[in-house]
Design a protein around this motif. Structure first.
Motif, PDB file in Angstrom:
ATOM      1  N   MET A  77     -32.442  64.369 -10.939  1.00 19.86           N
ATOM      2  CA  MET A  77     -33.080  63.088 -10.613  1.00 19.86           C
ATOM      3  C   MET A  77     -34.354  63.320  -9.814  1.00 19.86           C
ATOM      4  O   MET A  77     -34.407  64.182  -8.948  1.00 19.86           O
ATOM      5  N   LYS A  78     -35.365  62.512 -10.081  1.00 18.96           N
ATOM      6  CA  LYS A  78     -36.674  62.703  -9.465  1.00 18.96           C
ATOM      7  C   LYS A  78     -37.136  61.519  -8.625  1.00 18.96           C
ATOM      8  O   LYS A  78     -38.080  61.647  -7.848  1.00 18.96           O
ATOM      9  N   THR A  79     -36.510  60.346  -8.782  1.00 17.58           N
ATOM     10  CA  THR A  79     -36.964  59.147  -8.068  1.00 17.58           C
ATOM     11  C   THR A  79     -35.804  58.488  -7.335  1.00 17.58           C
ATOM     12  O   THR A  79     -34.627  58.676  -7.689  1.00 17.58           O
ATOM     13  N   ALA A  80     -36.152  57.700  -6.325  1.00 17.91           N
ATOM     14  CA  ALA A  80     -35.145  56.958  -5.567  1.00 17.91           C
ATOM     15  C   ALA A  80     -34.347  56.024  -6.476  1.00 17.91           C
ATOM     16  O   ALA A  80     -33.124  55.895  -6.334  1.00 17.91           O
ATOM     17  N   ALA A  81     -35.029  55.393  -7.407  1.00 15.20           N
ATOM     18  CA  ALA A  81     -34.349  54.445  -8.308  1.00 15.20           C
ATOM     19  C   ALA A  81     -33.285  55.154  -9.141  1.00 15.20           C
ATOM     20  O   ALA A  81     -32.200  54.603  -9.383  1.00 15.20           O
ATOM     21  N   GLU A  82     -33.570  56.377  -9.563  1.00 16.18           N
ATOM     22  CA  GLU A  82     -32.592  57.144 -10.332  1.00 16.18           C
ATOM     23  C   GLU A  82     -31.348  57.441  -9.494  1.00 16.18           C
ATOM     24  O   GLU A  82     -30.215  57.382  -9.995  1.00 16.18           O
ATOM     25  N   PHE A  83     -31.558  57.765  -8.230  1.00 19.96           N
ATOM     26  CA  PHE A  83     -30.418  58.027  -7.343  1.00 19.96           C
ATOM     27  C   PHE A  83     -29.560  56.771  -7.169  1.00 19.96           C
ATOM     28  O   PHE A  83     -28.327  56.838  -7.225  1.00 19.96           O
ATOM     29  N   ILE A 117     -35.333  53.776  -0.510  1.00 17.02           N
ATOM     30  CA  ILE A 117     -33.977  53.212  -0.528  1.00 17.02           C
ATOM     31  C   ILE A 117     -33.681  52.493   0.780  1.00 17.02           C
ATOM     32  O   ILE A 117     -33.180  51.362   0.787  1.00 17.02           O
ATOM     33  N   ILE A 118     -33.999  53.118   1.901  1.00 12.05           N
ATOM     34  CA  ILE A 118     -33.645  52.548   3.205  1.00 12.05           C
ATOM     35  C   ILE A 118     -34.406  51.250   3.486  1.00 12.05           C
ATOM     36  O   ILE A 118     -33.998  50.433   4.309  1.00 12.05           O
ATOM     37  N   LYS A 119     -35.507  51.024   2.794  1.00 14.03           N
ATOM     38  CA  LYS A 119     -36.282  49.795   3.033  1.00 14.03           C
ATOM     39  C   LYS A 119     -35.474  48.537   2.713  1.00 14.03           C
ATOM     40  O   LYS A 119     -35.788  47.450   3.217  1.00 14.03           O
TER      41      LYS A 119
END
Length: 544
Positions: A452-458, A515-517
């Protein structure tokens, strides 16, 4: 007078003599049986005389240097909260913090269950070049076992850090490999970054988080802004929350990128120092970008200069809670033994003339307890709980009212969010279970997560893997029972934190911050303002 009485009545006087550089050598002849009356002072200064008397005539052998070292910090408490003595043993760490690098092996670690676990490896650093990986456990250092011996963070730092070019041997335990892997690492310069992250929140809004103002901060900041602009950023959110400050010129250069030529940034003035004014020069790279600055009660010094300059010039919007209120200028004076005195010589003033410094007349303890008092008075929840005297009124360049008296009051106040707190959340936080679970999960699933490369993928993957259910089981095993009511109140916070920490473990801060936002109310308010169709003057008009 006995030794105890000497230690009670003289230390302040001793320290004054040293700090002011009046300490004399052993100029009195030392005659056996000589009385105190025969020891004539060589100077009119009482403090110098006392030093001589103790050195030449005190009943017992006394280390004046040791008395001085222990007493200087107590002496300085009688001045202001930020004048400070730095012993020689601490100077290296101070230099490292401000210069932006230190000698080390280039790993980020944590200690869990008496085991030193590698969280991340600095790209291109000494450990990275030798093949040390996130998830490795450091078991030995120079043939000494450090696992299972109740080792502390500072102990690990002490053995891993060292002068560039020196060597250290470590033994690493890696999953699926039975024996320890031995590495001999040549320490190198490891960067301490000031900019945690810069990324695009949406198609037009960029975000940059700055954690300090050090020697290399401006260069990092320029790179971050250039990256955002090349990605289409029209609006930039600069997050200075928790930033304690640092170098004056770092912040002056950074603010300069947002202000047109001639706008004032800050000025300093002291009893023995004439006023010095810093103004913007031409050519700022962010002159055409809207700017929103985030601050909180732990934003201090240079952070307040940045926020104050943007606010007083009506250049952008300040969002969050009232800043710390540290507006004193220190100069560092070195001593021959490698120690130094940071002496307060002036105050910072914003362009409108506001002193950033909050009162400190009641002493250092009261000064540093001020934030606790703010919380008790409800300042973190209700903006109207903060009262300013009319004598502290100032005006921005467009005539808006702002107030002095310490710290920067934001244009848009955001209360501290306590809605998600519960007993359950408190228990898992005390045991740092979110952090430890995130590391364990990352460690077990590292190969899959590396795809995975992006926050959205995680977020998508972890939702499908029902990460929250796994955490609840883990917390039970660690002694925190399932609490449906607590989860109803705190579940979103916990779930978001788990995902953010897992993403950080694999792809760093560009995984964590997006993500934390989702649980960051101050940032969400800034994003709301960035999406507003109103002009800046209209947004600022409602804050009067």
């Amino acid at each position: 007078m006995n030794r105890k009485q000497i230690s009670i009545y003289l230390p302040i006087l001793i320290a004054v003599s040293v700090v002011t550089g009046i300490l004399l050598g052993n100029n009195l002849s030392r005659n056996q049986g000589a009385s105190l009356q025969n020891l004539a002072p060589t100077k009119n200064n009482k403090l110098s005389t006392i030093i001589e008397l103790i050195s030449q005539a005190y009943v017992d052998s006394v280390s004046v240097d040791e008395l001085v070292e222990n007493t200087i910090p107590e002496l300085l408490k009688n001045l202001d909260p930020h004048t400070a003595y730095i012993p020689a043993r601490d100077m290296q760490e101070v230099h490292e913090e401000m210069q932006g690098n230190f000698g080390g092996i280039g790993v980020q670690f944590s200690i869990h269950n008496d085991t030193v676990q590698v969280i991340d490896v600095v790209s291109g650093g000494p450990s990275s070049r030798l093949g040390i990986l996130p998830g490795d456990r450091i078991v030995t250092v120079n043939d000494s076992v450090i696992a299972g011996v109740d080792i502390k963070n500072q102990d690990v730092l002490t053995v891993l850090r060292g002068e560039k070019g020196t060597k250290v041997r470590i033994g690493v335990k890696r999953k699926s490999i039975k024996d320890l892997i031995e590495f001999e690492i040549t320490r190198g310069d490891i960067p301490i970054y000031s900019v945690d992250v810069s990324y695009m929140i949406d198609e037009t809004t960029g975000f940059v988080k700055v954690n300090r103002f050090a020697e290399k901060t401006y260069d990092e900041f320029i790179q971050a802004i250039a990256k955002l602009k090349s990605s289409g950023a029209q609006k930039i959110i600069v997050d200075l929350r928790g930033n304690p400050g640092g170098y004056l010129m770092a912040v002056v250069n950074m603010v300069n990128e947002f202000l047109p030529e001639g706008d004032q940034i800050v000025y300093t003035e002291g009893n023995s120092q004439a006023r010095k004014t810093y103004t913007a020069t031409k050519g700022g790279i962010a002159l055409d970008n809207e700017v929103i600055v985030l601050i909180d009660e732990y934003s201090a010094s240079a952070s307040e200069i940045f926020a104050g300059a943007i606010q007083d010039n009506d250049r952008g919007i300040v969002v969050g809670r009232r800043s710390f209120g540290k507006g004193l200028v220190q100069e560092q004076i070195p001593f021959r033994d490698g120690s130094a005195l940071r002496l307060t010589v002036a105050r910072y003033y914003t362009p409108s003339g506001r002193s950033i410094q909050k009162p400190y007349e009641e002493g250092n303890m009261d000064y540093y307890h001020d934030i606790m008092k703010r919380a008790e008075h409800g300042e973190f929840q209700v903006a109207d709980s903060i009262q300013f005297a009319d004598s502290l009124k100032y005006e921005t360049s467009s005539g808006r009212t702002v107030y002095g008296g310490g710290g920067i009051m934001p244009d848009y106040f955001v209360a501290a969010d306590t809605s998600g707190y519960s007993d359950y959340y408190s228990k898992i936080t005390q045991k740092a279970l979110v952090y430890h679970f995130a590391f364990q999960y990352s460690d077990i699933n590292r190969e899959k997560l590396k795809e995975m490369k992006t926050a959205a993928e995680f977020v998508d993957y972890l939702n499908r893997d029902q990460i929250m259910d796994q955490f609840i089981v883990y917390a039970e095993k660690e002694g925190v029972k399932n609490d449906p009511n607590g989860l109803a109140a705190s579940g979103k916070i916990i779930d978001t934190q788990i995902k953010a920490y897992i993403a950080r473990n694999i792809i760093g801060e560009e995984g964590f911050f997006p993500i934390i936002k989702e649980i960051d109310e101050t940032l969400k308010e800034a994003i709301r303002l960035s999406h507003s169709k109103k002009q800046l003057s209209q947004l600022l008009a409602v804050t009067n």
